[in-house]
Design an enzyme around this catalytic site. Structure first.
Site, PDB file in Angstrom:
ATOM      1  N   SER A   1      82.478  18.374  -4.524  1.00 28.49           N
ATOM      2  CA  SER A   1      81.431  17.648  -3.820  1.00 28.49           C
ATOM      3  C   SER A   1      81.624  16.154  -4.027  1.00 28.49           C
ATOM      4  CB  SER A   1      80.060  18.076  -4.337  1.00 28.49           C
ATOM      5  OG  SER A   1      79.865  17.556  -5.628  1.00 28.49           O
ATOM      6  N   LYS A   2      80.773  15.388  -3.381  1.00 29.40           N
ATOM      7  CA  LYS A   2      80.916  13.922  -3.374  1.00 29.40           C
ATOM      8  C   LYS A   2      81.025  13.306  -4.761  1.00 29.40           C
ATOM      9  CE  LYS A   2      79.721  12.047   1.012  1.00 29.40           C
ATOM     10  NZ  LYS A   2      78.613  12.446   1.883  1.00 29.40           N
TER      11      LYS A   2
END
Ligand code: GLU
Length: 478
Positions: free
Chosen positions: A248-249
């Site tokens: 994820s980010k």
């Protein structure tokens, strides 16, 4: 052997996640390696989530990475249209077939928001008599169409990566096939489309591993053969504490566009993600162009275990791809990043490119590395005095004076000659060359760390600017 037909069927979400791109890549490679066909289909039946420009991002990404498809929304083909939103009328007929053979039913009690909840939908609509159904339809009651699944026994299907998958039918739900707005759900539409488009090999993320049992039931209910399945393992990222979790980010850029923006080359990204969950027979092979991947790709060598995205490895790989570009190609790729900070004419732009190319891992490092060519930053003069380099403010003054004098007489302003001249300065002053280089490099760059040495930097700057900087530094010293 039948011809393999695969597809990439993204929903237009507005960005291309690395995991999606890997799905597209493996799907493409599986088709191309086997002389098969690769189709692009846009799964946009969720009209509430329509994002303008989202399809363009998908098309652009495939173009930039070279994943050419044989049929798709922009190029057409015999099985079009290739946007599900344009196929709305196709699906109803098959829903009707399922209603007729008892594998689906009208449900009148669902709200407008008729998505499937994890607990499952419970109502008595499946037990409505044909007369009751008819009455509701005549009264124009809104409805959805649901799959009627048998809750007994188990459903087993084979996945080429995860093996035999068995699901207790009691855990299956009567999922929505046609929504109240008349659009099919993904669950339904993709099955119809895969069949009508002749797709016999489905490559997608492992998040569909469980629901595929239910899709298999739908295929059967429609009297169709099920495709071959390849569900790809998750891509994980490493957290600060060393643990891994779904990429994820917080791990870094996760979309193709963001990686490109950071200065990763599309060909490096493709090479890297090809190895995220698959390995060539010759495990030593690390650098593979798309064509080489096509040649080497054996889907039996896709790994079942989750892959961990390693940004350092991608960076390292990217540096290799950057270093391998022709100077012209490097110029094209680097230019936007150079132009961010350099607006003045440099005496030798090509020399700058040559300095940069072997020294950048990702293109976004460029502006910071070359800012000093645009304007000389103020620097602390005390840095000129350095024990290790055997310099003091006094000998720095002498070095600058002598260098200016001798460089003023230089005609052909190029690295090798400048280098010899500074060595002359060193012997005249009875100093080590490294002392001279240290002082001059600082005096023309104002930076402790620079791409290139003193004379390479001066070559890029040209005679006038280099002398100007040396004189200004000397003035400050005096
Ligand atoms: N539209 C689905 C997605 O983007 C595709 C899943 C599939 O390949 O069947 O997740």
């Amino acid at each position: 052997m039948k011809k393999i037909v695969t597809r990439f069927a993204p929903s237009p979400t507005g960005y291309m996640h690395i995991g999606n791109l890997r799905t597209a890549l493996y799907s493409y490679l599986l088709a191309r390696h086997n002389g098969g066909k690769f189709i692009l289909r846009i799964e946009d039946t969720d009209r509430k989530r329509f994002i303008p420009g989202a399809e363009e991002i998908i098309l652009n990404t495939l173009k930039m990475t070279g994943l050419n498809y044989d049929e798709g929304p922009d190029i057409g083909g015999p099985n079009g249209p290739y946007r599900q939103s344009e196929r709305k009328d196709i699906y109803l007929k098959y829903a009707q077939d399922l209603l007729n053979n008892g594998n689906a039913y009208y449900c009148f009690c669902s709200k407008e928001e008729d998505t499937d909840s994890p607990e499952g939908h419970k109502c008595d609509c499946s037990a409505l008599s044909p007369e009751e159904v008819k009455a509701n339809l005549v009264a124009n009651k809104p409805y959805v169409i649901r799959q009627r699944v048998s809750k007994e026994g188990t459903t087993t299907y084979h996945d080429h990566i995860f093996g035999d998958i068995s699901i207790e039918n009691s855990t299956m739900q009567d999922i929505v096939l046609i929504k109240s707005d008349g659009y099919p759900t993904y669950n339904f539409a993709h099955i119809i489309d895969d069949h009508l488009m002749g797709i016999n090999t489905v490559v997608r993320g492992s998040e569909y591993l469980t629901s595929t049992a239910q899709y298999v039931a739908l295929h059967k209910a429609l009297g169709w053969e099920t495709p071959e399945y390849y569900h790809l393992p998750l891509i994980m990222g490493r957290n600060a504490d060393g643990e891994v979790s779904k990429l994820s980010k917080r791990h870094g850029a996760v979309s193709f566009a963001d990686l490109v923006e950071q200065g990763y080359l599309p060909e490096a990204i493709i090479n890297y993600i090809a190895l995220l969950g698959w390995h060539p027979k010759d495990d030593e092979l690390e650098f593979l162009t798309l064509n080489e991947l096509v040649r080497e790709f054996d889907a039996d060598d896709i790994r079942k275990s989750a892959a961990i995205f390693d940004y350092d490895k991608l960076k390292w790989m990217n540096a290799h791809y950057i270093a391998g570009l022709s100077l012209e190609e490097f110029d094209i790729r680097a230019k936007p990043y150079i132009d961010k900070v350099i607006t003045r004419d440099l005496a030798d732009y090509e020399a700058l490119l040559k300095l940069l190319q072997p020294r950048v891992q990702i293109l976004s490092e460029i502006p910071e590395k070359i800012e000093f060519f645009q304007a000389m930053p103020d620097f602390d003069l005390n840095l000129l005095a350095n024990d290790k380099k055997k310099t003091t403010l006094d000998n720095a003054r002498e070095i600058l004076k002598n260098s200016i004098e001798i460089l003023q007489g230089v005609g052909a302003w190029e690295n090798e000659l400048l280098f010899n001249k500074l060595n002359e300065v060193a012997s005249t002053l009875n100093l080590k060359p490294m002392s001279v280089m240290w002082v001059v490099r600082l005096a023309v760059s104002g930076n402790l760390v620079t791409v290139g040495g003193a004379t390479e930097i001066m070559e890029v700057l040209g005679k006038e600017e280099s002398l100007d900087r040396l004189i200004r530094t000397l003035d400050r010293l005096q």
